[in-house]
Design a protein around this motif. Sequence first.
Motif, PDB file in Angstrom:
ATOM      1  N   THR A   1      47.175  42.174  36.540  1.00 27.91           N
ATOM      2  CA  THR A   1      46.197  42.294  37.614  1.00 27.91           C
ATOM      3  C   THR A   1      44.984  41.424  37.310  1.00 27.91           C
ATOM      4  O   THR A   1      44.490  41.413  36.189  1.00 27.91           O
ATOM      5  CB  THR A   1      45.744  43.762  37.770  1.00 27.91           C
ATOM      6  OG1 THR A   1      46.892  44.566  38.022  1.00 27.91           O
ATOM      7  CG2 THR A   1      44.753  43.913  38.902  1.00 27.91           C
ATOM      8  N   GLU A   2      44.533  40.700  38.308  1.00 30.06           N
ATOM      9  CA  GLU A   2      43.351  39.841  38.173  1.00 30.06           C
ATOM     10  C   GLU A   2      42.435  40.125  39.358  1.00 30.06           C
ATOM     11  O   GLU A   2      42.885  40.164  40.498  1.00 30.06           O
ATOM     12  CB  GLU A   2      43.783  38.376  38.168  1.00 30.06           C
ATOM     13  CG  GLU A   2      42.669  37.391  38.028  1.00 30.06           C
ATOM     14  CD  GLU A   2      43.176  35.949  37.944  1.00 30.06           C
ATOM     15  OE1 GLU A   2      42.325  35.055  38.003  1.00 30.06           O
ATOM     16  OE2 GLU A   2      44.396  35.720  37.839  1.00 30.06           O
ATOM     17  N   ILE A   3      41.159  40.330  39.066  1.00 28.56           N
ATOM     18  CA  ILE A   3      40.192  40.623  40.126  1.00 28.56           C
ATOM     19  C   ILE A   3      38.931  39.795  39.882  1.00 28.56           C
ATOM     20  O   ILE A   3      38.410  39.775  38.774  1.00 28.56           O
ATOM     21  CB  ILE A   3      39.813  42.116  40.148  1.00 28.56           C
ATOM     22  CG1 ILE A   3      41.045  42.979  40.418  1.00 28.56           C
ATOM     23  CG2 ILE A   3      38.723  42.384  41.194  1.00 28.56           C
ATOM     24  CD1 ILE A   3      40.801  44.456  40.292  1.00 28.56           C
ATOM     25  N   LEU A   4      38.476  39.142  40.920  1.00 29.16           N
ATOM     26  CA  LEU A   4      37.173  38.465  40.912  1.00 29.16           C
ATOM     27  C   LEU A   4      36.345  39.128  41.992  1.00 29.16           C
ATOM     28  O   LEU A   4      36.772  39.192  43.152  1.00 29.16           O
ATOM     29  CB  LEU A   4      37.321  36.970  41.206  1.00 29.16           C
ATOM     30  CG  LEU A   4      36.024  36.201  41.453  1.00 29.16           C
ATOM     31  CD1 LEU A   4      35.122  36.223  40.225  1.00 29.16           C
ATOM     32  CD2 LEU A   4      36.316  34.773  41.857  1.00 29.16           C
ATOM     33  N   ILE A   5      35.179  39.633  41.613  1.00 33.47           N
ATOM     34  CA  ILE A   5      34.359  40.331  42.598  1.00 33.47           C
ATOM     35  C   ILE A   5      32.909  39.877  42.504  1.00 33.47           C
ATOM     36  O   ILE A   5      32.343  39.776  41.417  1.00 33.47           O
ATOM     37  CB  ILE A   5      34.477  41.861  42.455  1.00 33.47           C
ATOM     38  CG1 ILE A   5      33.770  42.564  43.607  1.00 33.47           C
ATOM     39  CG2 ILE A   5      34.018  42.341  41.104  1.00 33.47           C
ATOM     40  CD1 ILE A   5      34.248  43.959  43.849  1.00 33.47           C
ATOM     41  N   ILE A   6      32.363  39.550  43.655  1.00 33.46           N
ATOM     42  CA  ILE A   6      30.937  39.322  43.813  1.00 33.46           C
ATOM     43  C   ILE A   6      30.485  40.464  44.718  1.00 33.46           C
ATOM     44  O   ILE A   6      30.691  40.404  45.940  1.00 33.46           O
ATOM     45  CB  ILE A   6      30.619  37.954  44.449  1.00 33.46           C
ATOM     46  CG1 ILE A   6      31.272  36.818  43.674  1.00 33.46           C
ATOM     47  CG2 ILE A   6      29.098  37.762  44.534  1.00 33.46           C
ATOM     48  CD1 ILE A   6      31.141  35.455  44.328  1.00 33.46           C
ATOM     49  N   PRO A   7      29.950  41.551  44.132  1.00 34.24           N
ATOM     50  CA  PRO A   7      29.634  42.738  44.931  1.00 34.24           C
ATOM     51  C   PRO A   7      28.805  42.409  46.174  1.00 34.24           C
ATOM     52  O   PRO A   7      27.850  41.659  46.122  1.00 34.24           O
ATOM     53  CB  PRO A   7      28.854  43.620  43.954  1.00 34.24           C
ATOM     54  CG  PRO A   7      29.373  43.209  42.612  1.00 34.24           C
ATOM     55  CD  PRO A   7      29.597  41.721  42.729  1.00 34.24           C
ATOM     56  N   GLY A   8      29.259  42.963  47.299  1.00 33.30           N
ATOM     57  CA  GLY A   8      28.561  42.757  48.562  1.00 33.30           C
ATOM     58  C   GLY A   8      28.902  41.461  49.268  1.00 33.30           C
ATOM     59  O   GLY A   8      28.451  41.218  50.383  1.00 33.30           O
ATOM     60  N   LEU A   9      29.702  40.606  48.641  1.00 37.17           N
ATOM     61  CA  LEU A   9      29.969  39.294  49.232  1.00 37.17           C
ATOM     62  C   LEU A   9      31.461  38.985  49.342  1.00 37.17           C
ATOM     63  O   LEU A   9      31.932  38.594  50.414  1.00 37.17           O
ATOM     64  CB  LEU A   9      29.272  38.207  48.412  1.00 37.17           C
ATOM     65  CG  LEU A   9      29.214  36.816  49.004  1.00 37.17           C
ATOM     66  CD1 LEU A   9      28.328  36.788  50.247  1.00 37.17           C
ATOM     67  CD2 LEU A   9      28.677  35.817  47.982  1.00 37.17           C
ATOM     68  N   LEU A  10      32.213  39.177  48.249  1.00 39.59           N
ATOM     69  CA  LEU A  10      33.581  38.671  48.198  1.00 39.59           C
ATOM     70  C   LEU A  10      34.366  39.414  47.129  1.00 39.59           C
ATOM     71  O   LEU A  10      33.813  39.748  46.077  1.00 39.59           O
ATOM     72  CB  LEU A  10      33.529  37.179  47.855  1.00 39.59           C
ATOM     73  CG  LEU A  10      34.813  36.450  47.546  1.00 39.59           C
ATOM     74  CD1 LEU A  10      35.426  35.949  48.849  1.00 39.59           C
ATOM     75  CD2 LEU A  10      34.540  35.263  46.647  1.00 39.59           C
ATOM     76  N   ALA A  11      35.648  39.647  47.384  1.00 40.56           N
ATOM     77  CA  ALA A  11      36.553  40.181  46.368  1.00 40.56           C
ATOM     78  C   ALA A  11      37.889  39.454  46.477  1.00 40.56           C
ATOM     79  O   ALA A  11      38.391  39.229  47.581  1.00 40.56           O
ATOM     80  CB  ALA A  11      36.747  41.680  46.533  1.00 40.56           C
ATOM     81  N   ILE A  12      38.429  39.085  45.335  1.00 42.70           N
ATOM     82  CA  ILE A  12      39.743  38.448  45.278  1.00 42.70           C
ATOM     83  C   ILE A  12      40.585  39.255  44.304  1.00 42.70           C
ATOM     84  O   ILE A  12      40.155  39.508  43.175  1.00 42.70           O
ATOM     85  CB  ILE A  12      39.648  36.985  44.795  1.00 42.70           C
ATOM     86  CG1 ILE A  12      38.711  36.176  45.694  1.00 42.70           C
ATOM     87  CG2 ILE A  12      41.037  36.363  44.744  1.00 42.70           C
ATOM     88  CD1 ILE A  12      38.419  34.777  45.175  1.00 42.70           C
TER      89      ILE A  12
END
Length: 173
Positions: free
Chosen positions: A117-128
Amino acid sequence: KNYMMIGNLYTDQNIDVIKGILKGLIEKDDEGVSKKVLLPGALWFASFEGKSWGKTDGFSKIVEIINNVFDKRNERAELILCTPCNDKEEAYNIKNIYKRTGVKLQSCDAVFGSDNTEILIIPGLLAITLYHFSTDDCRNLTIPIGHVTTDKDKIKNITKNIEEWSKAPRFHE
């Protein structure tokens, strides 16, 4: 909005997609000039043990693109790469491999207990979110498949799940 993503985040095609999405999310002033966003930073959870993960120039590009989203008035806002690390020697080796990228590193367990599992998150803006499907050959390659969302409710939900996961007690032998 939701978008499907196939391949690593740092492939040329996915970098273009992410740049386009971020460009559309960043506010513009009256003259059409992009404003930096005051955000807390970004977290990228990935496990790359024994993989060739992130060892291309594209990785450095995506780190730079994400770090450029943040307003420099918040000096602590930056991308943090969170990855499993077993000891000081492994931490030293990982740091040396990725120091050319300028990414900051933080040791953590595999996100949600999965090395795939891989997650990139910019809270409030974007999640991948990506899941790395294993291939049936001996090359130890995976095929990352997932999605990108800018939906505020989905981002909040992913953020909440990561926060709960990070607070759960884990015991190591």
